[in-house]
Design a protein around this motif. Structure first.
Motif, PDB file in Angstrom:
ATOM      1  N   ALA A  57       0.831  -1.238  -0.043  1.00 30.63           N
ATOM      2  CA  ALA A  57      -0.165  -0.034  -0.028  1.00 30.63           C
ATOM      3  C   ALA A  57       0.689   1.355   0.104  1.00 30.63           C
ATOM      4  CB  ALA A  57      -0.772   0.046   1.239  1.00 30.63           C
ATOM      5  N   GLY A  58       0.497   2.022  -0.933  1.00 30.52           N
ATOM      6  CA  GLY A  58       1.372   3.418  -0.999  1.00 30.52           C
ATOM      7  C   GLY A  58       2.480   3.427  -2.084  1.00 30.52           C
ATOM      8  N   SER A  59       2.764   2.326  -2.425  1.00 29.06           N
ATOM      9  CA  SER A  59       3.953   1.924  -3.467  1.00 29.06           C
ATOM     10  C   SER A  59       3.590   2.890  -4.571  1.00 29.06           C
ATOM     11  CB  SER A  59       4.289   0.440  -3.744  1.00 29.06           C
ATOM     12  OG  SER A  59       4.754  -0.295  -2.592  1.00 29.06           O
ATOM     13  N   SER A  60       4.670   3.293  -5.252  1.00 29.95           N
ATOM     14  CA  SER A  60       4.538   3.785  -6.733  1.00 29.95           C
ATOM     15  C   SER A  60       5.116   2.837  -7.692  1.00 29.95           C
ATOM     16  CB  SER A  60       5.157   5.319  -6.342  1.00 29.95           C
ATOM     17  OG  SER A  60       5.225   5.772  -7.703  1.00 29.95           O
ATOM     18  N   VAL A  61       4.610   2.780  -8.779  1.00 26.52           N
ATOM     19  CA  VAL A  61       5.174   2.007  -9.819  1.00 26.52           C
ATOM     20  C   VAL A  61       5.061   2.628 -11.055  1.00 26.52           C
ATOM     21  CG1 VAL A  61       3.218   0.410 -10.054  1.00 26.52           C
ATOM     22  CG2 VAL A  61       5.456  -0.423 -10.599  1.00 26.52           C
ATOM     23  N   GLU A  62       6.148   2.495 -12.089  1.00 29.75           N
ATOM     24  CA  GLU A  62       5.978   3.027 -13.318  1.00 29.75           C
ATOM     25  C   GLU A  62       5.637   1.899 -14.317  1.00 29.75           C
ATOM     26  OE1 GLU A  62       9.137   5.690 -14.818  1.00 29.75           O
ATOM     27  OE2 GLU A  62       9.530   4.022 -16.016  1.00 29.75           O
ATOM     28  N   VAL A  63       4.719   2.365 -14.942  1.00 26.83           N
ATOM     29  CA  VAL A  63       4.102   1.425 -16.041  1.00 26.83           C
ATOM     30  C   VAL A  63       4.430   1.781 -17.436  1.00 26.83           C
ATOM     31  CG1 VAL A  63       2.048   0.200 -16.808  1.00 26.83           C
ATOM     32  CG2 VAL A  63       2.382   0.422 -14.530  1.00 26.83           C
ATOM     33  N   THR A  64       5.011   0.925 -18.259  1.00 26.17           N
ATOM     34  CA  THR A  64       5.155   1.249 -19.801  1.00 26.17           C
ATOM     35  C   THR A  64       4.435   0.300 -20.354  1.00 26.17           C
ATOM     36  OG1 THR A  64       7.535   1.944 -18.969  1.00 26.17           O
ATOM     37  CG2 THR A  64       6.907   1.416 -21.327  1.00 26.17           C
ATOM     38  N   ILE A  65       3.627   0.915 -21.434  1.00 23.30           N
ATOM     39  CA  ILE A  65       2.611   0.060 -22.215  1.00 23.30           C
ATOM     40  C   ILE A  65       3.098   0.465 -23.652  1.00 23.30           C
ATOM     41  CG2 ILE A  65       0.320  -0.620 -22.763  1.00 23.30           C
ATOM     42  CD1 ILE A  65      -0.469   0.480 -19.888  1.00 23.30           C
ATOM     43  N   ASP A  66       3.286  -0.716 -24.665  1.00 20.99           N
ATOM     44  CA  ASP A  66       3.879  -0.284 -25.698  1.00 20.99           C
ATOM     45  C   ASP A  66       3.159  -1.347 -26.691  1.00 20.99           C
ATOM     46  OD1 ASP A  66       5.188   0.965 -28.136  1.00 20.99           O
ATOM     47  OD2 ASP A  66       6.869  -0.093 -27.530  1.00 20.99           O
ATOM     48  N   GLY A  67       2.399  -0.632 -27.627  1.00 20.05           N
ATOM     49  CA  GLY A  67       1.887  -1.782 -28.824  1.00 20.05           C
ATOM     50  C   GLY A  67       0.702  -1.006 -29.167  1.00 20.05           C
ATOM     51  N   SER A  68      -0.153  -1.415 -29.962  1.00 21.08           N
ATOM     52  CA  SER A  68      -1.314  -1.280 -30.897  1.00 21.08           C
ATOM     53  C   SER A  68      -2.492  -1.064 -30.165  1.00 21.08           C
ATOM     54  CB  SER A  68      -1.781  -2.318 -32.099  1.00 21.08           C
ATOM     55  OG  SER A  68      -2.106  -3.222 -31.465  1.00 21.08           O
ATOM     56  N   ASP A  69      -2.687  -1.605 -28.787  1.00 16.81           N
ATOM     57  CA  ASP A  69      -3.633  -1.479 -28.006  1.00 16.81           C
ATOM     58  C   ASP A  69      -3.302  -0.695 -26.665  1.00 16.81           C
ATOM     59  OD1 ASP A  69      -2.510  -3.621 -27.203  1.00 16.81           O
ATOM     60  OD2 ASP A  69      -4.330  -4.933 -27.057  1.00 16.81           O
ATOM     61  N   GLU A  70      -2.428   0.083 -26.828  1.00 15.88           N
ATOM     62  CA  GLU A  70      -1.857   0.652 -25.753  1.00 15.88           C
ATOM     63  C   GLU A  70      -2.590   1.447 -24.681  1.00 15.88           C
ATOM     64  OE1 GLU A  70       0.741   4.031 -27.755  1.00 15.88           O
ATOM     65  OE2 GLU A  70       1.853   2.225 -27.295  1.00 15.88           O
ATOM     66  N   ALA A  71      -3.701   2.445 -25.601  1.00 16.60           N
ATOM     67  CA  ALA A  71      -4.411   3.268 -24.929  1.00 16.60           C
ATOM     68  C   ALA A  71      -5.673   2.578 -23.975  1.00 16.60           C
ATOM     69  CB  ALA A  71      -5.070   4.295 -25.972  1.00 16.60           C
ATOM     70  N   ALA A  72      -5.971   1.709 -24.926  1.00 13.00           N
ATOM     71  CA  ALA A  72      -6.962   0.914 -24.062  1.00 13.00           C
ATOM     72  C   ALA A  72      -6.497   0.104 -22.949  1.00 13.00           C
ATOM     73  CB  ALA A  72      -7.762   0.012 -25.148  1.00 13.00           C
ATOM     74  N   ALA A  73      -5.361  -0.672 -23.077  1.00 14.68           N
ATOM     75  CA  ALA A  73      -4.530  -1.464 -22.023  1.00 14.68           C
ATOM     76  C   ALA A  73      -4.344  -0.388 -20.701  1.00 14.68           C
ATOM     77  CB  ALA A  73      -3.441  -1.797 -22.343  1.00 14.68           C
ATOM     78  N   SER A  74      -3.991   0.756 -21.079  1.00 11.44           N
ATOM     79  CA  SER A  74      -3.664   1.862 -20.002  1.00 11.44           C
ATOM     80  C   SER A  74      -4.924   2.392 -19.142  1.00 11.44           C
ATOM     81  CB  SER A  74      -2.889   3.221 -20.902  1.00 11.44           C
ATOM     82  OG  SER A  74      -2.833   4.156 -19.438  1.00 11.44           O
ATOM     83  N   GLY A  75      -5.884   2.644 -19.939  1.00  9.86           N
ATOM     84  CA  GLY A  75      -7.306   2.765 -19.471  1.00  9.86           C
ATOM     85  C   GLY A  75      -7.765   1.694 -18.503  1.00  9.86           C
ATOM     86  N   GLU A  76      -7.793   0.532 -18.948  1.00  7.27           N
ATOM     87  CA  GLU A  76      -8.393  -0.538 -18.169  1.00  7.27           C
ATOM     88  C   GLU A  76      -7.616  -0.625 -16.976  1.00  7.27           C
ATOM     89  OE1 GLU A  76     -11.370  -3.324 -17.571  1.00  7.27           O
ATOM     90  OE2 GLU A  76     -11.291  -1.749 -19.145  1.00  7.27           O
ATOM     91  N   LEU A  77      -6.234  -0.757 -17.143  1.00  9.77           N
ATOM     92  CA  LEU A  77      -5.392  -1.062 -15.759  1.00  9.77           C
ATOM     93  C   LEU A  77      -5.572   0.210 -14.759  1.00  9.77           C
ATOM     94  CD1 LEU A  77      -2.075  -2.356 -17.746  1.00  9.77           C
ATOM     95  CD2 LEU A  77      -3.764  -3.630 -16.166  1.00  9.77           C
ATOM     96  N   ALA A  78      -5.672   1.501 -14.913  1.00  6.75           N
ATOM     97  CA  ALA A  78      -5.841   2.454 -14.483  1.00  6.75           C
ATOM     98  C   ALA A  78      -7.257   2.334 -13.715  1.00  6.75           C
ATOM     99  CB  ALA A  78      -5.917   3.711 -14.911  1.00  6.75           C
ATOM    100  N   LYS A  79      -8.388   1.998 -14.444  1.00  8.22           N
ATOM    101  CA  LYS A  79      -9.474   1.502 -13.757  1.00  8.22           C
ATOM    102  C   LYS A  79      -9.241   0.340 -12.911  1.00  8.22           C
ATOM    103  CE  LYS A  79     -14.235   0.300 -14.891  1.00  8.22           C
ATOM    104  NZ  LYS A  79     -14.428  -0.497 -13.984  1.00  8.22           N
ATOM    105  N   LEU A  80      -8.823  -0.443 -13.004  1.00 11.55           N
ATOM    106  CA  LEU A  80      -8.432  -1.587 -12.223  1.00 11.55           C
ATOM    107  C   LEU A  80      -7.835  -1.268 -10.909  1.00 11.55           C
ATOM    108  CD1 LEU A  80      -8.371  -4.716 -11.368  1.00 11.55           C
ATOM    109  CD2 LEU A  80      -6.246  -4.917 -12.506  1.00 11.55           C
ATOM    110  N   ILE A  81      -6.717  -0.352 -10.851  1.00  7.03           N
ATOM    111  CA  ILE A  81      -6.067   0.279  -9.663  1.00  7.03           C
ATOM    112  C   ILE A  81      -7.055   0.943  -8.869  1.00  7.03           C
ATOM    113  CG2 ILE A  81      -4.318   1.668  -8.856  1.00  7.03           C
ATOM    114  CD1 ILE A  81      -3.390  -1.039  -9.682  1.00  7.03           C
ATOM    115  N   ALA A  82      -7.863   1.847  -9.518  1.00 10.57           N
ATOM    116  CA  ALA A  82      -9.105   2.636  -8.634  1.00 10.57           C
ATOM    117  C   ALA A  82      -9.952   1.673  -8.294  1.00 10.57           C
ATOM    118  CB  ALA A  82      -9.405   3.757  -9.668  1.00 10.57           C
ATOM    119  N   ASP A  83     -10.336   0.708  -8.707  1.00 14.79           N
ATOM    120  CA  ASP A  83     -11.352  -0.149  -8.209  1.00 14.79           C
ATOM    121  C   ASP A  83     -10.880  -0.868  -7.128  1.00 14.79           C
ATOM    122  OD1 ASP A  83     -13.199   0.697 -10.354  1.00 14.79           O
ATOM    123  OD2 ASP A  83     -12.897  -1.293 -11.609  1.00 14.79           O
TER     124      ASP A  83
END
Length: 89
Positions: A57-83
């Protein structure tokens, strides 16, 4: 390529269950997903690799997403962390 900083705000961090949810979500995308904490960088689709980072809890992590569906992946992973934080996982 998208590089984002995530703060793990759920009370128990990315332990087994939340890390499993992360891997399941990340694995739905073709893009490469990498997590970096301090000087360690791991595959964001590998449960053991993610658990090895010790993201509490409280950890900070840098996430690098690279590929054709990177925007969708980024949004979904951000939603998961918030949920996870919202549900108190």
């Amino acid at each position: 390529m998208i590089v984002r900083e995530f703060v793990i705000n759920n009370k128990s961090g990315l332990h087994a269950r939340p890390a499993t949810l992360w891997v399941q979500t990340a694995s739905r995308y073709q893009s490469s997903i990498r997590l970096k904490k301090a000087n360690r960088e791991v595959d964001g689709k590998s449960l053991l690799a993610i658990l090895s980072l010790g993201l509490s809890a409280g950890s900070s992590v840098e996430v690098t997403i690279d590929g054709s569906d990177e925007a969708a992946a980024s949004g979904e992973l951000a939603k998961l962390i918030a949920d996870l934080a919202e549900k108190g996982e």
